[in-house]
Scaffold this active site. Structure first.
Site, short mmCIF file in Angstrom:
data_model
loop_
_atom_site.label_atom_id
_atom_site.label_comp_id
_atom_site.label_asym_id
_atom_site.label_seq_id
_atom_site.Cartn_x
_atom_site.Cartn_y
_atom_site.Cartn_z
N ASP A 11 47.90 -8.10 -27.55
CA ASP A 11 48.81 -7.91 -28.50
C ASP A 11 48.68 -9.26 -29.46
O ASP A 11 48.55 -10.23 -28.84
CB ASP A 11 49.93 -7.53 -28.40
CG ASP A 11 50.88 -6.99 -29.45
OD1 ASP A 11 50.71 -5.98 -30.17
OD2 ASP A 11 51.69 -7.70 -29.77
N TYR A 43 50.03 -10.34 -37.10
CA TYR A 43 48.96 -10.14 -37.96
C TYR A 43 48.91 -9.50 -39.02
O TYR A 43 47.82 -9.22 -39.85
CB TYR A 43 47.96 -9.35 -36.91
CG TYR A 43 47.37 -10.06 -35.91
CD1 TYR A 43 47.58 -11.34 -35.64
CD2 TYR A 43 46.10 -9.40 -34.98
CE1 TYR A 43 46.82 -12.10 -34.48
CE2 TYR A 43 45.59 -10.19 -34.04
CZ TYR A 43 45.70 -11.56 -33.90
OH TYR A 43 45.23 -12.19 -32.71
N GLY A 44 50.20 -8.44 -39.23
CA GLY A 44 50.12 -7.53 -40.20
C GLY A 44 49.72 -7.83 -41.66
O GLY A 44 49.40 -7.05 -42.26
N ASN A 75 48.64 -2.09 -33.13
CA ASN A 75 48.37 -1.02 -33.90
C ASN A 75 47.59 -1.82 -35.23
O ASN A 75 46.63 -1.36 -35.67
CB ASN A 75 49.60 -0.49 -34.73
CG ASN A 75 49.80 0.57 -33.97
OD1 ASN A 75 49.73 1.92 -33.94
ND2 ASN A 75 51.13 0.67 -33.00
N CYS A 193 54.08 0.81 -34.65
CA CYS A 193 54.14 -0.88 -34.43
C CYS A 193 54.80 -0.88 -32.78
O CYS A 193 55.77 -0.46 -32.70
CB CYS A 193 54.80 -1.69 -35.26
SG CYS A 193 54.95 -3.38 -34.78
#
Length: 272
Positions: A11, A43-44, A75, A193
């Site tokens: 993750d 990371y989004g 995700n 998420c």
């Protein structure tokens, strides 16, 4: 055949620990290595190319650590990097390795949780902008209409341990209201998420009672059980001492302090 390969779980930070927790509860016999890329999290909001590069580097680190099966318990990484890794990198460089994500297993079962066929998906900007859930859910349930809502403030609130404080109420209500404004008959909301399950107490009081709120841990764990049953050639290689190891690209002390909130027990990490 020697059973020496741990299952790798990756993750961008802490959220994947909620998935890892469910997997370890359902399959406690196997060895696991968890890697959180906390130094580069979240990371989004990164580009596809950046997320792909970061994810590949971490997957290759897990491969080098002995993992032949890696779960992207993220995700955003699943949405933006998984397909390229599966189609480009594995065939050319790692033909005996497998990388799985969290989006497809969720899409395969989400139709079981909605009567109205109106589903809400709440995730990071990266996951929402990728439209991965729209595409995957449509493959299995073309009759379902998916409504997406990006929740950019939720991960920072959770990672700063502010998610259950009253200061988080505004952002919880804002995003929930925005989602429900898209359709008045949404009866199922997916938390896309792996951080978001920590907001469940607030979400349950914010959403109407008739809305089912889905988290991904048990879904992904169940899917992994099924995958290993269908792929005995992979299952037979897995180490079986029940050992769980944790690594982070960030500060180990900070990781240990925050990670227990997600994993449900104290743990000790090492530097990647």
């Amino acid at each position: 055949m020697q059973q020496s390969s741990p299952i790798g779980i990756f993750d961008s930070g802490y959220g994947g620990l909620t998935v890892f927790r469910s997997i370890a509860e359902k399959l406690p016999q196997y060895d696991y290595i968890y890697l959180g890329d906390n130094a580069r999290s979240p990371y989004g909001d990164h580009s596809f190319e950046t997320i792909y590069q970061y994810t590949l580097e971490c997957v290759e680190w897990l491969f080098a650590s002995g993992c032949e099966l890696v779960i992207l318990a993220c995700n955003t990484a699943s949405a933006k990097a998984l397909r390229t890794i599966q189609q480009k990198d594995l065939p050319s460089k790692y033909p005996n390795h497998r990388v799985l994500g969290v989006i497809r297993p969720t899409a395969e079962v989400i139709g079981n949780y909605t009567t109205s066929k109106q589903v809400g998906v709440m995730g990071t900007r990266g996951t929402v902008n990728s439209k991965s859930y729209l595409l995957e859910i449509n493959k299995f349930f073309p009759e379902i209409e998916v409504h997406q809502q990006a929740c950019p403030m939720w991960v920072p609130l959770i990672e700063n341990n502010e998610h259950l404080q009253t200061g988080a109420d505004f952002f919880v209500k804002e995003y929930c209201d925005s989602l429900l404004a898209q359709a008045n008959d949404i009866d199922c909301v997916l938390l896309a998420c792996t951080h978001y399950p920590l907001l469940l107490p607030k979400l349950k009081t914010t959403f109407p009672d008739y809305i089912s709120i889905l988290t991904q841990g048990e879904i992904v764990a169940g899917s992994l059980v099924n995958y290993l049953e269908r792929h005995p050639e992979i299952e037979v290689k897995l180490a079986r001492t029940g050992r769980k190891s944790f690594y982070t690209s960030g500060d180990t002390k900070a990781f240990d302090e925050h990670a227990s909130i997600f994993f449900g027990e104290d743990l000790k990490s090492a530097k990647m």
